[in-house]
Motif scaffolding. Sequence first.
Motif, mmCIF file in Angstrom:
data_model
loop_
_atom_site.group_PDB
_atom_site.id
_atom_site.type_symbol
_atom_site.label_atom_id
_atom_site.label_comp_id
_atom_site.label_asym_id
_atom_site.label_seq_id
_atom_site.Cartn_x
_atom_site.Cartn_y
_atom_site.Cartn_z
ATOM 1 N N ILE A 179 -66.629 -10.797 -1.041
ATOM 2 C CA ILE A 179 -66.933 -11.040 0.375
ATOM 3 C C ILE A 179 -67.026 -12.532 0.664
ATOM 4 N N LYS A 182 -63.593 -13.825 1.124
ATOM 5 C CA LYS A 182 -62.872 -12.845 1.935
ATOM 6 C C LYS A 182 -61.418 -13.248 2.184
ATOM 7 N N ARG A 215 -66.446 1.350 -4.070
ATOM 8 C CA ARG A 215 -65.805 1.941 -2.893
ATOM 9 C C ARG A 215 -66.519 3.211 -2.470
ATOM 10 N N TYR A 221 -66.329 2.207 4.459
ATOM 11 C CA TYR A 221 -65.916 0.799 4.351
ATOM 12 C C TYR A 221 -65.358 0.463 2.969
ATOM 13 N N SER A 223 -62.596 1.104 1.803
ATOM 14 C CA SER A 223 -61.190 0.668 1.865
ATOM 15 C C SER A 223 -61.077 -0.828 2.156
ATOM 16 N N TRP A 224 -62.200 -1.476 2.468
ATOM 17 C CA TRP A 224 -62.169 -2.923 2.698
ATOM 18 C C TRP A 224 -61.965 -3.683 1.401
ATOM 19 N N VAL A 226 -59.432 -4.024 -0.959
ATOM 20 C CA VAL A 226 -58.021 -3.653 -0.911
ATOM 21 C C VAL A 226 -57.369 -3.874 -2.278
ATOM 22 N N PHE A 235 -60.919 -8.627 -0.539
ATOM 23 C CA PHE A 235 -61.767 -8.009 0.459
ATOM 24 C C PHE A 235 -61.208 -8.329 1.827
ATOM 25 N N GLU A 236 -61.040 -7.336 2.644
ATOM 26 C CA GLU A 236 -60.459 -7.533 3.956
ATOM 27 C C GLU A 236 -60.948 -6.413 4.874
ATOM 28 N N GLU A 237 -61.384 -6.783 6.067
ATOM 29 C CA GLU A 237 -61.802 -5.749 7.024
ATOM 30 C C GLU A 237 -60.559 -5.088 7.581
ATOM 31 N N VAL A 238 -60.284 -3.883 7.115
ATOM 32 C CA VAL A 238 -59.057 -3.217 7.553
ATOM 33 C C VAL A 238 -59.350 -1.941 8.346
#
Length: 238
Positions: A179, A182, A215, A221, A223-224, A226, A235-238
Motif C-alpha cells: 500500500i 501503491k 486477499r 477488496y 482483488s486490490w 493485483v 496494489f491498486e484500487e480496481v
Amino acid sequence: MANPMSTATGAQRILIIEDEPDITEVLKYNLEKNHYQVATAGTGEDGLAAARDTLPDLVLLDLMLPGIDGLEVCRKIREDPRTRDLLVIMLTAKGTEADVVVGLTLGADDYIVKPFSTSELMARIKAVLRRAEPREGDSDDEAIKVGPLAIDLRKHEVRVDGKPIELTLSEFKLLSFLIKKKGRVFTRDQLLDAVVGPDVFVTARNIDVHVAALRKKLGKYGSWIVTVRGVGYRFEEV
Ligand code: CA
C-alpha cells in the motif's frame, strides 16, 4: 539533434533510450505534445552518458538495445551515485517477463509492454513521477488510508470498512508495504525481502500463500492486490 524547447516552463525532462527510430519518433512527438522536454539516445552507451550529463526526471529505457542492453544500462544507472535516484521505466516486449523481473530487481521503477497506447504510457509516466514526489521509504506516517482500508502502523491494526481484521505479522507487513508503494509492481523476491528480510530462507512461492490469505481476509477488496502475471504483485484500487 538539439531540440529547441521552452525552458521557461520548467517542464519535466524525459530521456528516451531506444534504438528503433520510428518508436523514438512517436514517443518524442507524444511526450512533447504532453509538455515534457525530451532528449533521445539510440544506444545504451549514449543513453548512459546522457543520463549522467543531464540527470533527467525520468528515463524511458528500451530493454532490447544493441551493445549494452537495457538491463545493463539499468544496472549502471543504479550503481552510479549520480544517477542512482533517477526514475526508470522499462520498455519491454511481450513474453519477456523474466527480463522484467530482473529489471525490477535491479531497481527499475516500472515497465510497460510494447505495443502500448499513448494514453497508457502517459498514465504510467505520470504515476511514476507522482509516486516520486513525496520521497518514498522515509514516510513515518502512523496511519495510511486507502478508501475503506485503514492501517495503523504503530498498533499493527487494519480496518476494512471500519471493522478490524486479524492479520499475521507477515500479512500485515506485506499489505502495508504494497500500500505504501501503491501502483508499483514488485517481484516475489522483493516482497519476501520486505516481509521477512533477505536472510531468511523461504521460497518466493511463500509470498503467494501470504497473498492468498490476505486477499481472503480483505474480502471484496482482496482483488486490490493485483497479480502481475509472470512478474509479481502490485496494489491498486480496481
Ligand atoms: Ca529495441
